[in-house]
Design a protein around this motif. Structure first.
Motif, PDB file in Angstrom:
ATOM      1  N   LEU A  51       0.850  -1.190   0.000  1.00 49.98           N
ATOM      2  CA  LEU A  51       0.000   0.000   0.000  1.00 49.98           C
ATOM      3  C   LEU A  51       0.886   1.240   0.000  1.00 49.98           C
ATOM      4  CD1 LEU A  51      -2.615   1.719   0.499  1.00 49.98           C
ATOM      5  CD2 LEU A  51      -2.259   1.321   2.940  1.00 49.98           C
ATOM      6  N   MET A  52       0.662   2.122  -0.977  1.00 45.76           N
ATOM      7  CA  MET A  52       1.369   3.390  -1.028  1.00 45.76           C
ATOM      8  C   MET A  52       0.342   4.509  -0.985  1.00 45.76           C
ATOM      9  SD  MET A  52       4.210   2.541  -3.980  1.00 45.76           S
ATOM     10  CE  MET A  52       5.142   4.060  -3.728  1.00 45.76           C
TER      11      MET A  52
ATOM     12  N   PRO B 209       5.885   2.910   2.302  1.00 40.48           N
ATOM     13  CA  PRO B 209       4.951   1.868   1.855  1.00 40.48           C
ATOM     14  C   PRO B 209       4.655   0.883   2.981  1.00 40.48           C
ATOM     15  CG  PRO B 209       6.664   2.244   0.204  1.00 40.48           C
ATOM     16  CD  PRO B 209       7.081   3.008   1.427  1.00 40.48           C
ATOM     17  N   VAL B 210       3.410   0.429   3.035  1.00 43.04           N
ATOM     18  CA  VAL B 210       2.996  -0.582   4.016  1.00 43.04           C
ATOM     19  C   VAL B 210       2.925  -1.909   3.272  1.00 43.04           C
ATOM     20  CG1 VAL B 210       1.232  -1.277   5.681  1.00 43.04           C
ATOM     21  CG2 VAL B 210       1.649   1.165   5.242  1.00 43.04           C
TER      22      VAL B 210
ATOM     23  N   GLY C  57       2.506  -6.273   3.174  1.00 45.09           N
ATOM     24  CA  GLY C  57       1.975  -7.477   3.809  1.00 45.09           C
ATOM     25  C   GLY C  57       0.491  -7.334   4.104  1.00 45.09           C
ATOM     26  N   ALA C  58      -0.259  -8.407   3.839  1.00 42.78           N
ATOM     27  CA  ALA C  58      -1.719  -8.359   3.974  1.00 42.78           C
ATOM     28  C   ALA C  58      -2.170  -7.956   5.376  1.00 42.78           C
ATOM     29  CB  ALA C  58      -2.314  -9.720   3.588  1.00 42.78           C
ATOM     30  N   ALA C  59      -1.578  -8.557   6.411  1.00 41.79           N
ATOM     31  CA  ALA C  59      -2.004  -8.266   7.784  1.00 41.79           C
ATOM     32  C   ALA C  59      -1.759  -6.796   8.133  1.00 41.79           C
ATOM     33  CB  ALA C  59      -1.272  -9.181   8.758  1.00 41.79           C
ATOM     34  N   LYS C  60      -0.586  -6.298   7.789  1.00 42.87           N
ATOM     35  CA  LYS C  60      -0.259  -4.900   8.114  1.00 42.87           C
ATOM     36  C   LYS C  60      -1.142  -3.933   7.345  1.00 42.87           C
ATOM     37  CE  LYS C  60       4.602  -5.440   9.463  1.00 42.87           C
ATOM     38  NZ  LYS C  60       6.010  -5.088   9.125  1.00 42.87           N
ATOM     39  N   VAL C  61      -1.352  -4.213   6.055  1.00 46.85           N
ATOM     40  CA  VAL C  61      -2.179  -3.325   5.230  1.00 46.85           C
ATOM     41  C   VAL C  61      -3.619  -3.341   5.727  1.00 46.85           C
ATOM     42  CG1 VAL C  61      -3.165  -2.993   2.921  1.00 46.85           C
ATOM     43  CG2 VAL C  61      -0.719  -3.460   3.180  1.00 46.85           C
ATOM     44  N   GLY C  62      -4.143  -4.528   6.017  1.00 41.32           N
ATOM     45  CA  GLY C  62      -5.520  -4.642   6.509  1.00 41.32           C
ATOM     46  C   GLY C  62      -5.717  -3.876   7.802  1.00 41.32           C
ATOM     47  N   ARG C  63      -4.781  -4.051   8.745  1.00 42.28           N
ATOM     48  CA  ARG C  63      -4.897  -3.341  10.029  1.00 42.28           C
ATOM     49  C   ARG C  63      -4.728  -1.838   9.841  1.00 42.28           C
ATOM     50  NH1 ARG C  63      -1.730  -7.726  12.020  1.00 42.28           N
ATOM     51  NH2 ARG C  63       0.127  -6.396  11.965  1.00 42.28           N
TER      52      ARG C  63
ATOM     53  N   LEU D 134      -1.923  -1.294  -3.821  1.00 38.82           N
ATOM     54  CA  LEU D 134      -2.930  -0.269  -3.545  1.00 38.82           C
ATOM     55  C   LEU D 134      -2.234   1.089  -3.602  1.00 38.82           C
ATOM     56  CD1 LEU D 134      -4.684  -1.953  -0.494  1.00 38.82           C
ATOM     57  CD2 LEU D 134      -5.894  -1.198  -2.539  1.00 38.82           C
ATOM     58  N   TYR D 135      -2.791   2.012  -4.382  1.00 38.68           N
ATOM     59  CA  TYR D 135      -2.156   3.315  -4.574  1.00 38.68           C
ATOM     60  C   TYR D 135      -3.190   4.400  -4.283  1.00 38.68           C
ATOM     61  CZ  TYR D 135       0.425  -0.125  -7.275  1.00 38.68           C
ATOM     62  OH  TYR D 135       1.075  -1.266  -7.674  1.00 38.68           O
ATOM     63  N   TYR D 136      -2.997   5.089  -3.151  1.00 40.36           N
ATOM     64  CA  TYR D 136      -3.997   6.063  -2.706  1.00 40.36           C
ATOM     65  C   TYR D 136      -3.433   7.479  -2.796  1.00 40.36           C
ATOM     66  CZ  TYR D 136      -7.816   7.951   0.166  1.00 40.36           C
ATOM     67  OH  TYR D 136      -8.903   8.640   0.615  1.00 40.36           O
ATOM     68  N   VAL D 137      -3.987   8.266  -3.708  1.00 41.47           N
ATOM     69  CA  VAL D 137      -3.537   9.648  -3.895  1.00 41.47           C
ATOM     70  C   VAL D 137      -4.487  10.579  -3.152  1.00 41.47           C
ATOM     71  CG1 VAL D 137      -2.999  11.465  -5.560  1.00 41.47           C
ATOM     72  CG2 VAL D 137      -2.582   9.071  -6.157  1.00 41.47           C
TER      73      VAL D 137
END
Length: 290
Positions: free
Chosen positions: A196-197, A210-211, A213-219, A269-272
């Motif tokens: 995730l960026m 950047p975050v 790993g699924a667990a870290k990104v989900g949390r 995942l790219y969030y601007v």
């Protein structure tokens, strides 16, 4: 001269945008291209398209070098400026892939000349001799640069081309999990090594790194929404020729979420959120390879 510039304007913008990743800078390059073009003697021009692309490439290269310093001072991850695009861009698979957030990020890892050569050769199918004139290298050197850049990009680009329909289906499930703050629902959708960026540009809150790993990104996502105590909703849109989400916080537009899907799961995942990068998601931007 005016007619030729207008006829090729969308192409020139696409060239500049793919080289720079910034619509604002691409527009500046187009203005400079027009000023240079207006001074050209028509008798010196054999191929108007090639001549205009050459001017745009040289100006984009100059700007790329100055942007490098800007990006080094940027707060947090730098993401390309998202563009709201028309359905015809999404229908052109080659164009949609070339301007996708995932591939644009790969292009960011190339040196300026490598990026120019790759974009002109691999995306716009420009001949080596023409590219050599544009970047100030010999055709032999351009071939070597093209080979090196292609190898670099191929090693990092998405491993599969995913249809817009599949991406849209994954995004719909992601939207439901997001709006319901459903951690397990998110984990079911995220690839184990998802990244995730988020780009706030120091103006809006975003992760400074950047975050992974699924667990870290989900949390990170669910925890962030819970801590902010907001109502987060999404709406489908087409960004850079690919399905994306416009995210709203308490009813107000907050940013654009683009994704990279692999094997039916979200790998990127790219969030601007940076407001300066969200000016081109109101009206469609025409893009073309021709």
């Amino acid at each position: 001269m005016i007619e030729a510039f207008v006829a090729h304007r969308n192409l020139l913008f696409t060239v500049a945008y793919e080289m720079l990743g910034s619509a604002a800078d691409a527009e500046d390059v187009l203005q400079e291209t027009w000023l240079r073009w207006a001074e050209v003697d028509p008798a010196d021009v054999r191929d108007e398209r090639a001549y205009l692309v050459r001017i745009t490439t040289r100006l984009s290269l100059n700007r790329l070098r100055t942007m490098k310093r800007r990006k080094e001072a940027y707060v947090g991850p730098w993401l390309p400026e998202p563009l709201l695009t028309a359905p015809d861009v999404a229908e052109d698979v080659e164009l949609a892939e070339s301007v996708s957030m995932a591939l644009m990020l790969v292009l960011e890892t190339l040196a300026p000349t490598e990026r120019a050569v790759f974009v002109l050769r691999e995306v716009f199918d420009v001949g080596y001799d023409e590219i050599a004139e544009a970047v100030g290298k010999t055709p032999a050197a351009v071939r070597q640069i093209a080979h090196r850049a292609r190898r670099h990009v191929d090693a990092r680009r998405p491993r599969e081309v995913v249809s817009a329909r599949e991406t849209r289906a994954v995004l719909e499930s992601f939207q439901r999990a997001l709006e319901g703050q459903d951690l397990q629902g998110l984990l079911d959708l995220l690839a184990p090594d998802v990244v995730l960026m988020s780009d706030g540009g120091g103006v809006k809150q975003a992760a400074l790194r950047p975050v992974t790993g699924a667990a870290k990104v989900g949390r990170f996502i669910v925890g962030g929404i819970a801590r902010a105590e907001v109502d987060l909703t999404g709406a489908p849109m087409t960004v850079n020729g690919n399905p994306a989400l416009a995210l709203h916080v308490d009813g107000a537009f907050d940013g654009v979420m683009a994704v990279r899907v692999e094997g039916g799961r979200i790998a990127g995942l790219y969030y601007v959120r940076n407001p300066e990068k969200l000016t081109r998601v109101v009206a469609e931007t025409p893009l073309t390879l021709r």
